[in-house]
Design an enzyme around this catalytic site. Structure first.
Site, PDB file in Angstrom:
ATOM      1  N   GLU A 151       7.232 -26.790 -26.453  1.00 53.64           N
ATOM      2  CA  GLU A 151       6.773 -27.189 -25.114  1.00 53.64           C
ATOM      3  C   GLU A 151       7.038 -28.662 -24.789  1.00 53.64           C
ATOM      4  OE1 GLU A 151       2.664 -25.951 -24.982  1.00 53.64           O
ATOM      5  OE2 GLU A 151       3.194 -23.837 -25.028  1.00 53.64           O
ATOM      6  N   GLU A 257       5.999 -15.122 -27.804  1.00 53.72           N
ATOM      7  CA  GLU A 257       4.531 -15.075 -27.632  1.00 53.72           C
ATOM      8  C   GLU A 257       4.170 -14.072 -26.535  1.00 53.72           C
ATOM      9  OE1 GLU A 257       2.871 -19.020 -27.160  1.00 53.72           O
ATOM     10  OE2 GLU A 257       4.186 -19.857 -28.682  1.00 53.72           O
TER      11      GLU A 257
HETATM   12  C1  XIL Z   1      -2.871 -20.873 -28.610  1.00 56.70           C
HETATM   13  C2  XIL Z   1      -3.734 -19.971 -29.473  1.00 56.70           C
HETATM   14  O1  XIL Z   1      -3.495 -18.628 -29.121  1.00 56.70           O
HETATM   15  C3  XIL Z   1      -5.179 -20.318 -29.280  1.00 56.70           C
HETATM   16  O2  XIL Z   1      -5.980 -19.526 -30.117  1.00 56.70           O
HETATM   17  C4  XIL Z   1      -5.370 -21.792 -29.569  1.00 56.70           C
HETATM   18  O3  XIL Z   1      -6.660 -22.140 -29.335  1.00 56.70           O
HETATM   19  C5  XIL Z   1      -4.462 -22.638 -28.698  1.00 56.70           C
HETATM   20  O4  XIL Z   1      -3.134 -22.228 -28.889  1.00 56.70           O
HETATM   21  N1  XIL Z   1       1.696 -21.692 -26.522  1.00 56.70           N
HETATM   22  C6  XIL Z   1       1.830 -21.780 -27.884  1.00 56.70           C
HETATM   23  C7  XIL Z   1       0.762 -21.250 -28.752  1.00 56.70           C
HETATM   24  O5  XIL Z   1       2.895 -22.200 -28.368  1.00 56.70           O
HETATM   25  O6  XIL Z   1       0.647 -21.968 -29.948  1.00 56.70           O
HETATM   26  C8  XIL Z   1      -0.571 -21.248 -28.042  1.00 56.70           C
HETATM   27  O7  XIL Z   1      -1.524 -20.611 -28.900  1.00 56.70           O
HETATM   28  C9  XIL Z   1      -0.455 -20.535 -26.722  1.00 56.70           C
HETATM   29  C10 XIL Z   1       0.517 -21.242 -25.830  1.00 56.70           C
END
Ligand code: XIL
Length: 344
Positions: A151, A257
């Protein structure tokens, strides 16, 4: 009239079988011609029977949801905490599951010492190098792919102002990939981000940037399109075009994701069953698109969680219901849509 009522009642009783699964639950990992993954919560893996009964049967790729983020793994400058990671690596070896490292450099989940570190550019580079290389060295041989930078771009295609950009400058991304490949020249290194699936301004900026790195000889193997999507946005043609575009540029494609919120952008009056049916069609279309990629470019489809009970979106809205399994670990129509795509 009474007879008619009785007949209707009987018909209803026989046609309605509560709890009947919407399709057969199979082993996704055996069926798919690409790795099928899930973000995994290690507490649940240890403690919740429903959870650990599903994970190794269904998935052959896992991404740690939290435990490999800097705040957990590197809590103090001279202290790393590999306890949970070691357990997860053992688990993956036992069940022949690929473990994908997530994530080395990010603007979130940072330990306080890192956020408040005072140093010049050289000291920041040294900090980043030590962080990346210690982690990769520790996991070498077991973890063969990494989200190196997560990101780093804003939606408009500019670079996000995070601690790395502020202290090292634009070259931090290049350096991160360089340090990673010094630590393990054989692993696959990914850039990971959200909204890339829109195939818009952000995608354009990211791909131009990564092509630039490759041209300089920096090893960047793939791109994670996070795919936190809604039922009707982004449109499937944009998602498919983004994936094809990555393939054309020689990047492995990871839908890294995936979750599909059934409520994002939908009327609050929309019926849940209709939305779940749309969700089924949606994952089918997304997966079919992914399967149009050449097999060598399909790094995998990873769902961001296992059930609606453990999705990060559930923390915000109980109604997102974005994953393959419902809150009681029963398969949903979405699971069946995924299977249907695999069968075609
Ligand atoms: C999120 C997790 O799912 C949560 O449990 C945590 O509190 C915060 O992070 N993008 C990403 C992931 O790359 O690592 C994130 O995961 C969601 C958004």
């Amino acid at each position: 009239m009474q007879k008619l009522f009785l007949f209707a009642l009987l018909l209803f009783a026989f046609s309605f079988k509560p709890g009947e699964p919407p399709c057969e639950e199979i082993r996704l990992r055996d069926k798919a011609l690409f790795p099928v993954g899930a973000a995994v919560n290690t507490d649940k893996l240890k403690n919740e029977e429903n959870y650990w009964k599903i994970v190794p049967v269904q998935f052959n790729s896992l991404t740690p949801e939290r435990i490999m983020k800097p705040a957990y793994l590197h809590p103090q400058k001279d202290k790393y905490n590999f306890f949970e990671t070691d357990h997860l690596m053992d688990f993956c070896k036992q069940f022949k599951i690929r473990l994908h490292g997530h994530t080395l450099i990010w603007h979130k989940s940072l330990p306080e010492w890192m956020e408040t570190f005072k140093g010049n550019k050289t000291e920041w580079e040294a900090l980043m190098k030590e962080h990346i290389q210690t982690i990769i060295h520790h996991c070498k041989g077991t973890i063969k792919s990494w989200d190196v930078v997560n990101e780093a771009f804003n939606d408009d295609g500019t670079l996000r102002k995070n601690i790395w950009l502020k202290n090292i400058g634009e070259s931090y991304i290049e350096k991160a990939f360089l340090y990673a490949s010094e630590a393990d020249s054989t692993a696959k290194f990914f850039y990971n981000d959200y909204s890339l699936e829109k195939h818009g301004e952000k995608f354009g900026a990211v791909i131009a940037f990564l092509k630039g790195l490759k041209a300089k000889g920096i090893k960047v193997d793939g791109v994670g399109m996070q795919m936190h999507v809604a039922l009707d946005y982004p449109v499937i043609t944009d998602i498919d075009a983004a994936a094809m575009h990555l393939q054309e540029e020689g990047f492995l494609v990871h839908y890294s994701e995936v979750d599909i919120s059934i409520r994002a952008g939908q009327s609050i009056f929309a019926k849940r069953s209709n939305l779940l049916a749309l969700q089924k069609q949606r994952i089918k279309a997304i997966t079919s698109g992914f399967m149009k990629l050449k097999q060598a470019y399909r790094f995998g489809i990873t769902f961001w969680g296992v059930s609606d009970n453990d999705s990060w979106l559930t923390e915000e809205s109980l109604r997102a219901m974005p994953l393959l399994y419902d809150a009681s670990y029963k398969i949903k129509p979405m699971y069946c849509g995924f299977v249907e795509a695999l069968e075609n």
